[in-house]
Design a protein around this motif. Structure first.
Motif, PDB file in Angstrom:
ATOM      1  N   GLY A   1       0.749  -1.343   0.082  1.00 55.42           N
ATOM      2  CA  GLY A   1      -0.054   0.059  -0.181  1.00 55.42           C
ATOM      3  C   GLY A   1       0.754   1.367   0.029  1.00 55.42           C
ATOM      4  O   GLY A   1       0.252   2.316   0.467  1.00 55.42           O
ATOM      5  N   MET A   2       2.243   1.129  -0.164  1.00 55.52           N
ATOM      6  CA  MET A   2       2.853   2.471  -0.297  1.00 55.52           C
ATOM      7  C   MET A   2       2.752   3.241  -1.319  1.00 55.52           C
ATOM      8  O   MET A   2       2.479   4.549  -1.124  1.00 55.52           O
ATOM      9  CB  MET A   2       4.362   1.894  -0.005  1.00 55.52           C
ATOM     10  CG  MET A   2       5.397   3.223   0.178  1.00 55.52           C
ATOM     11  SD  MET A   2       6.970   2.753  -0.002  1.00 55.52           S
ATOM     12  CE  MET A   2       7.334   2.185   1.297  1.00 55.52           C
TER      13      MET A   2
ATOM     14  N   ASP B   1       0.243   3.320  -5.032  1.00 57.97           N
ATOM     15  CA  ASP B   1      -0.826   2.586  -5.861  1.00 57.97           C
ATOM     16  C   ASP B   1      -1.463   3.465  -7.064  1.00 57.97           C
ATOM     17  O   ASP B   1      -0.780   4.241  -7.117  1.00 57.97           O
ATOM     18  CB  ASP B   1      -2.362   2.495  -4.990  1.00 57.97           C
ATOM     19  CG  ASP B   1      -2.092   1.583  -3.806  1.00 57.97           C
ATOM     20  OD1 ASP B   1      -1.716   0.529  -3.868  1.00 57.97           O
ATOM     21  OD2 ASP B   1      -2.498   2.254  -2.610  1.00 57.97           O
ATOM     22  N   ASP B   2      -2.113   2.737  -7.836  1.00 60.72           N
ATOM     23  CA  ASP B   2      -2.713   3.413  -9.079  1.00 60.72           C
ATOM     24  C   ASP B   2      -1.685   4.234  -9.992  1.00 60.72           C
ATOM     25  O   ASP B   2      -1.989   5.408 -10.274  1.00 60.72           O
ATOM     26  CB  ASP B   2      -3.559   4.685  -8.291  1.00 60.72           C
ATOM     27  CG  ASP B   2      -4.784   3.873  -7.526  1.00 60.72           C
ATOM     28  OD1 ASP B   2      -4.972   2.612  -7.597  1.00 60.72           O
ATOM     29  OD2 ASP B   2      -5.309   4.563  -6.512  1.00 60.72           O
ATOM     30  N   LEU B   3      -0.863   3.393 -10.146  1.00 61.03           N
ATOM     31  CA  LEU B   3       0.308   3.865 -11.346  1.00 61.03           C
ATOM     32  C   LEU B   3       0.409   2.809 -12.582  1.00 61.03           C
ATOM     33  O   LEU B   3       0.211   1.327 -12.259  1.00 61.03           O
ATOM     34  CB  LEU B   3       1.581   3.982 -10.788  1.00 61.03           C
ATOM     35  CG  LEU B   3       1.705   5.112  -9.485  1.00 61.03           C
ATOM     36  CD1 LEU B   3       2.852   5.049  -8.811  1.00 61.03           C
ATOM     37  CD2 LEU B   3       1.413   6.503 -10.180  1.00 61.03           C
ATOM     38  N   ASP B   4       0.971   3.221 -13.648  1.00 59.47           N
ATOM     39  CA  ASP B   4       1.194   2.266 -14.515  1.00 59.47           C
ATOM     40  C   ASP B   4       2.703   1.238 -14.327  1.00 59.47           C
ATOM     41  O   ASP B   4       3.454   1.684 -13.566  1.00 59.47           O
ATOM     42  CB  ASP B   4       1.348   3.021 -15.810  1.00 59.47           C
ATOM     43  CG  ASP B   4       2.423   3.550 -16.002  1.00 59.47           C
ATOM     44  OD1 ASP B   4       3.462   2.861 -16.939  1.00 59.47           O
ATOM     45  OD2 ASP B   4       2.511   4.625 -15.529  1.00 59.47           O
TER      46      ASP B   4
ATOM     47  N   MET C   1      -4.980  -6.579 -13.222  1.00 55.98           N
ATOM     48  CA  MET C   1      -5.932  -5.398 -13.279  1.00 55.98           C
ATOM     49  C   MET C   1      -5.620  -4.190 -12.559  1.00 55.98           C
ATOM     50  O   MET C   1      -5.624  -2.908 -13.129  1.00 55.98           O
ATOM     51  CB  MET C   1      -7.191  -5.935 -12.317  1.00 55.98           C
ATOM     52  CG  MET C   1      -7.997  -7.082 -13.124  1.00 55.98           C
ATOM     53  SD  MET C   1      -9.202  -7.839 -11.911  1.00 55.98           S
ATOM     54  CE  MET C   1     -10.649  -6.890 -12.433  1.00 55.98           C
ATOM     55  N   LYS C   2      -4.767  -4.209 -11.669  1.00 52.06           N
ATOM     56  CA  LYS C   2      -4.219  -3.122 -10.789  1.00 52.06           C
ATOM     57  C   LYS C   2      -3.296  -2.228 -11.700  1.00 52.06           C
ATOM     58  O   LYS C   2      -3.380  -0.994 -11.637  1.00 52.06           O
ATOM     59  CB  LYS C   2      -3.815  -3.396  -9.314  1.00 52.06           C
ATOM     60  CG  LYS C   2      -3.273  -2.243  -8.534  1.00 52.06           C
ATOM     61  CD  LYS C   2      -3.252  -2.681  -7.082  1.00 52.06           C
ATOM     62  CE  LYS C   2      -3.139  -1.526  -5.989  1.00 52.06           C
ATOM     63  NZ  LYS C   2      -1.731  -1.215  -5.773  1.00 52.06           N
ATOM     64  N   LEU C   3      -2.480  -3.036 -12.201  1.00 52.69           N
ATOM     65  CA  LEU C   3      -1.259  -2.186 -12.975  1.00 52.69           C
ATOM     66  C   LEU C   3      -1.937  -1.984 -14.678  1.00 52.69           C
ATOM     67  O   LEU C   3      -1.073  -1.609 -15.329  1.00 52.69           O
ATOM     68  CB  LEU C   3      -0.095  -3.019 -13.203  1.00 52.69           C
ATOM     69  CG  LEU C   3       0.653  -3.198 -11.799  1.00 52.69           C
ATOM     70  CD1 LEU C   3       1.712  -4.305 -11.797  1.00 52.69           C
ATOM     71  CD2 LEU C   3       1.147  -1.951 -11.433  1.00 52.69           C
ATOM     72  N   GLY C   4      -3.289  -2.329 -14.901  1.00 49.70           N
ATOM     73  CA  GLY C   4      -3.831  -2.119 -16.098  1.00 49.70           C
ATOM     74  C   GLY C   4      -2.817  -3.006 -17.198  1.00 49.70           C
ATOM     75  O   GLY C   4      -2.719  -2.456 -18.346  1.00 49.70           O
TER      76      GLY C   4
ATOM     77  N   ASN D   1      -1.248  -5.384  -5.204  1.00 51.93           N
ATOM     78  CA  ASN D   1      -2.256  -6.280  -5.217  1.00 51.93           C
ATOM     79  C   ASN D   1      -3.389  -5.756  -4.244  1.00 51.93           C
ATOM     80  O   ASN D   1      -4.486  -5.923  -4.580  1.00 51.93           O
ATOM     81  CB  ASN D   1      -1.775  -7.892  -4.408  1.00 51.93           C
ATOM     82  CG  ASN D   1      -2.873  -8.815  -4.434  1.00 51.93           C
ATOM     83  OD1 ASN D   1      -3.882  -8.821  -3.682  1.00 51.93           O
ATOM     84  ND2 ASN D   1      -2.750  -9.932  -5.128  1.00 51.93           N
ATOM     85  N   ASN D   2      -3.317  -5.733  -2.777  1.00 53.17           N
ATOM     86  CA  ASN D   2      -2.210  -5.343  -1.833  1.00 53.17           C
ATOM     87  C   ASN D   2      -1.935  -6.408  -0.742  1.00 53.17           C
ATOM     88  O   ASN D   2      -1.578  -6.101   0.314  1.00 53.17           O
ATOM     89  CB  ASN D   2      -1.994  -4.052  -1.322  1.00 53.17           C
ATOM     90  CG  ASN D   2      -2.267  -2.871  -2.391  1.00 53.17           C
ATOM     91  OD1 ASN D   2      -1.639  -3.334  -3.355  1.00 53.17           O
ATOM     92  ND2 ASN D   2      -2.353  -1.657  -2.109  1.00 53.17           N
TER      93      ASN D   2
END
Lengths: 459, 459
Positions: free
Chosen positions: B91-92, B94-97, B295-298, B324-325
């Motif tokens: 969780g450090m 998130d939401d990046l390619d 999914m998270k990394l697209g 994941n996380n």
């Protein structure tokens, strides 16, 4: 602390019913950062203050206090679309397409098993699961809504209870006329009568309710100023049916019939074109995204990022337990964050905070409850939860919002408060007798199993 | 019961180390139905019998017995791809390619913080989470593999521990030469030395290891008969790089270099064309599907149904906790069942049992452990779990497999056994000191937080 503040010459401490502390307070008010070491103050079922622990302790004395060590306080989750009593069908049939699932299993099962008693037991089971998982409001659409409403009244949750009407026979009804008359009667009897229960109309879907009947729904909803909840633009088969019969899209079909002028909660909203999205944004219709159900039934992926960009109020729903197979809204939050990243190829799509917004502030607006719940701020009703953040599998913690979306499970919710009343404390549900509920579920599911076995034997 | 069977003149009861009962036994042996009211018998770390409770009680006397009321006994889950110590980065960011995430955050963070101590603590945290969640085997790829192996030895799990080698500087190494030499040394020292630990080579990916270096890996893996684990065909950026530099696909690139002749565990396998799938099926390469991470990394949606149809051995992985996380394989099972339904538009795709197969029998084959684990049958090592099925949120129960896939969470696992040894009993992990672990995690994550804050202040 109150004494200290008096000595210092400050205003005397005010009384409160409940103070809920949190190492973190996530108000979900736009642009408000996570507040560390804070508290939420409740009086007469409403939030009267949110602030730092020190300020709150100086200003308020709560009749009851809930400690917040290693916990985040946040708004309770809003489940924008479900069929609660279907918990009794949980896991009975899986891995089928929508029309087979509906026509071969769900509708026949409902015709056979759904009675007021079934609905009371199934709804109570659903409410138990929702209280345990931190869902404080839900939009229900199922048969025998009076029985649903009575369960909601007793267990303390907040709900929009929508009475289904459909052109085909359904439990208790022979078709449209009697199901619609019952819905009108239900809405009239409950409208404005209960602080936590809002009645609504529920025309099933554009493919099961004729245009005339949808017009009649619009007329009555307008007359009674009532919410309308319906399935809309769910699967390709629906779009094909509407295209063939009305030469348009499901959204423009119901919009043309006047439904978009009502306080509509539209569940699914998968099969949308840009025009549909623009109309939905302009109308203020609430769109409820049900990722697990849409994935499980192969209905498609709702264009959620496009809806959000257009300004549509998007909420999240679990759908019924027959197509999920649980009512865990945290899974929907996580899927809302994950699914659109992979769908768009853009891992910055639907970041964690936006996913959480859909389950709280924006979801409340979509469910037509935005004036009451979804944010922690003075004046809102006190629907809030505490989530534990220091279980070993959650360590370490760098970012509260990230953990809530990507790590939290329903089992991490420790406290559930609705309308200022404690429904769960330290994981114990206070308003439902779990042992009695389990016995009822066992009896009812045994009946279903026996009947199914007898059918299998006969065939 | 043993006395009775003696009186009846049957063979005398045999001794066993452990008998694990279950209201349901799901062996995951092909075509075997769920066995009701059964038991699994363990001696010397291996399964020696599986059968009905009555038969087992007549034939065996266990030194230890675990009751199975309201529980299913099944093979432990196999996590085919993870980076365990990255739990400390949970969780450090998130939401990046993928490339931003790797190059701007993960690689620099690793260079800065990853030490043998970091790896020991992070791996132990991961093992704790896996034991609690019912994962009994995992394929790890992370730095300081000797430290990882020592944690695995102590905590009792089974693992393929792959030593990373890469053309760039990495923790402890200046580049390819020393990281590869260390991997060769690691594999030589651990190969065949430990009943639960299998060493492996881990060339990072086709875009970070040159063709010459992949050829050298093949040579050494062949010489030492060692497993190779690598990232393969993960994201569009990788495919573009390989197309530009080698005018082919990632799969055909590494296949042409000889990797497909080795015992390869290929993680991700998202960007595949039909040729790639056919080659993978023909070679017996294990393909590890990591739905949450992809999914998270697209990164895209792996063509899992096509791989399964072609006969590829597909396993499931969580990837590291930084993407994941968490390391909850039940979420991957559920996503494997859901994601391909919506991707193909076919809700009959990847039915529940197939998803579960990927986490057990087939996943074990993909992780090159199929001769040891993944099924409950005599001769297999005793890696098994009990999952509780009667929590109120799981009621009612019509179908055990459906519940395991669509309703079960990691918190429902009550017993974890690896190689015949109890690692968790009644949710209590027996081989890791949780309090000491928590203290270590707190200390290490405080260091990371302080260093990050200092960086922020300086910038």
């Amino acid at each position: 602390m109150a004494v200290l503040s008096l000595c210092a010459g400050a205003a005397p401490a005010q009384s409160a019913d409940l103070v809920v502390y949190g190492d973190y307070v996530l108000t979900m008010v736009p642009d408000e950062p996570v507040l560390e070491n804070g508290a939420v103050v409740v009086r007469d079922g409403a939030i009267i203050a949110v602030g730092s622990r020190q300020t709150i302790d100086e200003q308020y004395i709560g009749a009851e206090a809930i400690a917040g060590t290693h916990r985040v306080v946040m708004p309770g989750l809003v489940n924008g679309h479900t069929h609660t009593a279907m918990t009794l069908f949980r896991g009975m049939v899986d891995d089928l397409d929508l029309m087979t699932w509906l026509n071969k299993y769900v509708f026949p099962m409902e015709g056979r098993f759904v009675t007021p008693e079934f609905v009371r037991i199934g709804t109570e089971l659903a409410c138990w699961e929702m209280i345990r998982g931190g869902t404080t409001s839900f939009v229900d659409m199922y048969f025998y809504p009076d029985d649903i409403a009575r369960v909601v009244d007793r267990c303390g949750l907040r709900a929009v209870v929508a009475s289904p009407h459909i052109d085909y026979p359904s439990p208790g009804f022979s078709g449209w006329d009697d199901s619609f008359a019952a819905a009108v009667d239900f809405v009239k009897r409950w409208q404005g009568k209960h602080p936590r229960i809002t009645p609504a109309f529920a025309p099933h879907a554009p493919y099961t309710v004729s245009p005339d009947h949808l017009r009649a729904t619009v007329e009555k909803a307008a007359e009674l100023d009532a919410i309308v909840s319906m399935h809309l633009a769910e699967a390709p088969s629906e779009s094909a049916y509407i295209a063939e019969n009305f030469a348009t899209t499901p959204v423009r079909h119901v919009q043309g019939l006047g439904l978009y002028n009502q306080r509509l909660i539209a569940a699914h909203m998968v099969q949308l074109d840009p025009n549909d999205i623009a109309l939905t944004a302009a109308s203020g219709v609430g769109a409820i995204h049900n990722p697990t159900s849409n994935m499980k039934l192969g209905a498609g992926i709702s264009p959620v990022p496009a809806m959000l960009n257009a300004g549509v109020n998007v909420g999240l729903g679990t759908d019924g337990a027959a197509s999920n197979n649980d009512l865990d809204l945290w899974e929907e939050v996580r899927l809302a964050a994950l699914l659109h990243k992979v769908q768009t190829g853009d891992p910055t799509a639907v970041p964690a905070l936006q996913a959480l917004t859909m389950a709280t502030r924006m979801g409340a607006v979509a469910a037509r409850l935005g004036d009451k719940v979804g944010q922690l701020k003075p004046g809102m009703r006190a629907d809030l939860i505490q989530v534990q953040l220091n279980k070993t599998r959650q360590l370490p913690l760098y970012d509260v919002v990230s953990h809530l979306v990507y790590v939290t499970d329903s089992s991490d919710v420790v406290t559930t408060v609705v309308d200022g009343k404690l429904l769960m404390r330290d994981r114990e549900v206070l308003t439902i007798d779990e042992a009695a509920l389990r016995a009822s579920v066992a009896r009812k599911s045994d009946e279903i199993r026996s009947a199914l076995a007898a059918t299998d034997d006969a065939s």
